[in-house]
Motif scaffolding. Sequence first.
Motif, PDB file in Angstrom:
ATOM      1  N   PRO A 238      43.689  37.592  52.658  1.00 41.48           N
ATOM      2  CA  PRO A 238      42.345  38.173  52.809  1.00 41.48           C
ATOM      3  C   PRO A 238      42.322  39.689  52.707  1.00 41.48           C
ATOM      4  O   PRO A 238      41.245  40.275  52.553  1.00 41.48           O
ATOM      5  CB  PRO A 238      41.918  37.714  54.208  1.00 41.48           C
ATOM      6  CG  PRO A 238      43.184  37.393  54.918  1.00 41.48           C
ATOM      7  CD  PRO A 238      44.142  36.912  53.875  1.00 41.48           C
TER       8      PRO A 238
ATOM      9  N   ARG B 258      39.520  41.026  54.919  1.00 41.87           N
ATOM     10  CA  ARG B 258      38.173  40.445  54.778  1.00 41.87           C
ATOM     11  C   ARG B 258      38.144  39.088  55.490  1.00 41.87           C
ATOM     12  O   ARG B 258      38.164  38.031  54.864  1.00 41.87           O
ATOM     13  CB  ARG B 258      37.836  40.316  53.297  1.00 41.87           C
ATOM     14  CG  ARG B 258      38.020  41.614  52.520  1.00 41.87           C
ATOM     15  CD  ARG B 258      37.911  41.414  51.020  1.00 41.87           C
ATOM     16  NE  ARG B 258      36.525  41.197  50.603  1.00 41.87           N
ATOM     17  CZ  ARG B 258      35.705  42.149  50.212  1.00 41.87           C
ATOM     18  NH1 ARG B 258      36.138  43.421  50.183  1.00 41.87           N
ATOM     19  NH2 ARG B 258      34.477  41.881  49.846  1.00 41.87           N
ATOM     20  N   ALA B 259      38.067  39.134  56.817  1.00 43.45           N
ATOM     21  CA  ALA B 259      38.140  37.913  57.614  1.00 43.45           C
ATOM     22  C   ALA B 259      36.926  37.015  57.390  1.00 43.45           C
ATOM     23  O   ALA B 259      37.051  35.785  57.306  1.00 43.45           O
ATOM     24  CB  ALA B 259      38.269  38.260  59.096  1.00 43.45           C
ATOM     25  N   VAL B 260      35.744  37.613  57.330  1.00 39.44           N
ATOM     26  CA  VAL B 260      34.515  36.892  56.995  1.00 39.44           C
ATOM     27  C   VAL B 260      33.876  37.671  55.855  1.00 39.44           C
ATOM     28  O   VAL B 260      33.554  38.854  56.000  1.00 39.44           O
ATOM     29  CB  VAL B 260      33.556  36.795  58.196  1.00 39.44           C
ATOM     30  CG1 VAL B 260      32.262  36.088  57.787  1.00 39.44           C
ATOM     31  CG2 VAL B 260      34.219  36.065  59.349  1.00 39.44           C
ATOM     32  N   ASP B 261      33.693  36.997  54.726  1.00 39.50           N
ATOM     33  CA  ASP B 261      33.379  37.712  53.486  1.00 39.50           C
ATOM     34  C   ASP B 261      32.079  37.214  52.864  1.00 39.50           C
ATOM     35  O   ASP B 261      32.082  36.376  51.970  1.00 39.50           O
ATOM     36  CB  ASP B 261      34.552  37.543  52.511  1.00 39.50           C
ATOM     37  CG  ASP B 261      34.463  38.477  51.324  1.00 39.50           C
ATOM     38  OD1 ASP B 261      33.530  39.293  51.265  1.00 39.50           O
ATOM     39  OD2 ASP B 261      35.349  38.396  50.452  1.00 39.50           O
TER      40      ASP B 261
ATOM     41  N   GLY C 200      37.609  33.245  54.254  1.00 44.30           N
ATOM     42  CA  GLY C 200      36.445  34.036  54.638  1.00 44.30           C
ATOM     43  C   GLY C 200      35.151  33.692  53.954  1.00 44.30           C
ATOM     44  O   GLY C 200      34.115  34.286  54.253  1.00 44.30           O
TER      45      GLY C 200
ATOM     46  N   GLY D 155      38.680  32.083  58.876  1.00 49.65           N
ATOM     47  CA  GLY D 155      37.548  32.876  59.366  1.00 49.65           C
ATOM     48  C   GLY D 155      36.561  32.127  60.221  1.00 49.65           C
ATOM     49  O   GLY D 155      35.508  32.669  60.584  1.00 49.65           O
TER      50      GLY D 155
END
Length: 354
Positions: free
Chosen positions: A291, A36-39, A243, A60
């Motif tokens: 992540p 989940r790099a950008v969450d 993230g 992120g």
Amino acid sequence: MTIRSNSGAPLLEVRNLQRFFPIRRGLLRRVVGQVRAVDDISFHIDRGETLSLVGESGCGKTTTARCILRALKPTAGEVLFQTGAGEVVDTASLPKAALTPYRHQMQMIFQDPFSSLNPRMTVFDIIAEPLLASGIKNRDQRRARVENLLERVRLRPEFMQRYPHAFSGGQRQRIGIARALALNPSLIVADEPVSALDVSVQAQILNLLLDLQDELGLTYLFVAHDLSVVKHISDRVAVMYVGKIVEIAETDQLFKAPKHPYTEALLSAVPKPDPRLRSERIVLQGEVADPAHPPAGCYFHPRCAHAIDRCRSETPPLEEVLPGHRVACHRARELSLKGVDAPPSPHPQQLRTL
């Protein structure tokens, strides 16, 4: 795909942006998990503003920037960009072929001025390449535009026939800035544009970016990890951790009175040249959350000295605790955290000798 007319909208608005990378294993390369790099992050940037994304390496920041520019396709969410015609376009949902009319309005300044320039191309070819790609075939027109751009970034026009190896790091970054300006963009994403430069050169590049913003009405998304740089150039700051955005506020407010414990820890590491201002650095215990397997509740709770049971089970929403100041922390309203102190008032004797 979303296209609508709204002249009062921010230049850029990101809503619930996500970018997950699949984890594949086995002979058949089956997906067994997600990084989940950008969450699920949301923020906006007004026209003419500079918003900085800060955080530790791997949080992120750069992935967010690449999703906004559509170098990476988001997994979910919206990236609403206001075009020069006043339309608001969701670039996250557009197919690649439909992005072409909007590419020239969003440009990027890269981190490494050495690897981001083609060593086999002259300065003229490097800066003129976007012009050629946009349909300007007349060489004299391209040459006049390149001369103008070199003067804007404080380089001599006669440099255009030289190759990148003939320039210092700061000069190469100026060439990269000129290339980003070639198509008159309204939004520039700067991915740590001064981190590879000497400190004295960093100040020159930052001041150049501020001057160009005033002259051309540019809007910046500034990705960085150096908070002293961020304080110099930003109107607002968004702090990311694993993230997620954990705090976003105006620069002065965030530096003076952070509301999230992670922001307080970052600020404690900012170098202070005056020995009277030096304070004890906050050393976070434990490791940054994975992540691919983030903890339940608040992602920061395993390293937080203020965590309570609620933090371990319930994800805190990013909510406004003061006007323009949003924080993702259950205890944001009750904690009193330390920011960067203002310089002490000079002694009367010192004032007379200044």
